[in-house]
Motif scaffolding. Sequence first.
Motif, mmCIF file in Angstrom:
data_model
loop_
_atom_site.group_PDB
_atom_site.id
_atom_site.type_symbol
_atom_site.label_atom_id
_atom_site.label_comp_id
_atom_site.label_asym_id
_atom_site.label_seq_id
_atom_site.Cartn_x
_atom_site.Cartn_y
_atom_site.Cartn_z
ATOM 1 N N SER A 46 0.834 -1.205 0.000
ATOM 2 C CA SER A 46 0.000 0.000 0.000
ATOM 3 C C SER A 46 0.871 1.258 0.000
ATOM 4 O O SER A 46 1.965 1.277 0.597
ATOM 5 C CB SER A 46 -0.911 -0.002 1.236
ATOM 6 N N ASP A 77 -9.204 -0.019 2.126
ATOM 7 C CA ASP A 77 -8.856 0.752 3.309
ATOM 8 C C ASP A 77 -9.954 0.641 4.362
ATOM 9 O O ASP A 77 -11.145 0.717 4.051
ATOM 10 C CB ASP A 77 -8.657 2.227 2.961
ATOM 11 N N SER A 137 -5.304 -2.294 6.367
ATOM 12 C CA SER A 137 -5.845 -3.138 5.306
ATOM 13 C C SER A 137 -5.952 -4.560 5.821
ATOM 14 O O SER A 137 -5.123 -5.003 6.625
ATOM 15 C CB SER A 137 -4.942 -3.111 4.072
#
Length: 418
Positions: free
Chosen positions: A197, A351, A368
């Motif tokens: 991410s 998210d 996450s």
Amino acid sequence: MTRDLIVNFLCHVPRSGTLCLRRTGDVVEGARKGSGSGADRAWGWCMTSLEQLRGYILEEVLARLLYESGYRLLVSETQDPEALRRGAHGLLVRGRGTDHQADVLGELTLPVPFSLPLRVFVEAKYRAAKTGLGDVRNAHGVIHDVNEHHSTASAGTRAIPMRRYHYRYVLFSTSGFTKPAQQFALAQQISLVDLSSPGFAGLLGAADRVALGLYRLAEEAQVSPFPTGQVRTALRLAFDTWTDRESDDIDDVDANDAVSFQRRASRARWANQMNPAQREFQTLPLDRLESLAAELSGRLGENLVFAFPSAPFVLALRPFDLSALDTYVARNGSEVNVNILFVTRRQVTGDWMIVPADGSRFFQLQFSLPALLEDWLLHDERTAARRARGIKTKLLSSISLFRNGRLIRLQYERPPRG
């Protein structure tokens, strides 16, 4: 024949042995070479790949985060002579069948009621390809073997085998995991943490810059093989995560200044004396090593917190402002009712956000879920909201984290329908 020509030639000879690497700009190329010829000894230099080195540095960064999450690092066999021993390349953990390398091993400092004390292996893969099933199977094999190891306790004339610890494994990957790896990990309770991410970019960038600096330093000094034990020890001393009692004997430049570059560098200077690896006959120049270790330590802010839900995985929380959470806990106590917000794929992929249940948004913790759960959750947006409620009530109902030696419990409170 010039040195560069010799190195290029040797790196193209496919013989058995250690990995020989050369750099062309920012590209690392590798082939196998032996160690017997005079040309090899005179000009060739063999070491770990830059990709592996990035993983080693990232593991030490994660080790510091683990240390800040209520764990102490096990760095020396003197901390537990029955379960640990010193190996050629660092610390080993005894298993039932064999001993296993423990590059990063943490022990939870808070007691777990009605359970064996918890120890956690940490491994990081910093590479372009997704981490696959083989790495997860290896993690499972290690855990199974060390959990089968028993010490003995005497009861009169009888020796009784007893387990002393429960070991777990957390595997991090900068490029995510393949679907078979995720399926196997969830079934075998191996925790996978995906660092792909954008929220982890700062953390990975700091590790990457220092790894490249260490790689170039080893190349310039022609140190072979790469002294991972020395480097890990230097980083732990600079990070203040070296927990063996020997660290108490370090003569700090200024023991009251816990954050200065000079203090971090002065602690890293003891790396050669405390290195647990037995076979590192060449080491990096200490002045450059201690500077790189202190630099990395100074770059690490509080941008990641490990949290532990009642589920077979670990959450890596990315706080907007961690001091805000500390302030909220100081005012309201360590049992915190929270709401967990789910953001659909159309807005921000995968998210989730933890916020106070009182609606104040005083603190915000982003995370996450494992990709396999997210794929299942987001497969059909018509049912995503219902599935999200099920995940929050079953897997995320209670999340534990540690701050400043204090256990904090985030209890999910379902908001009233309005």
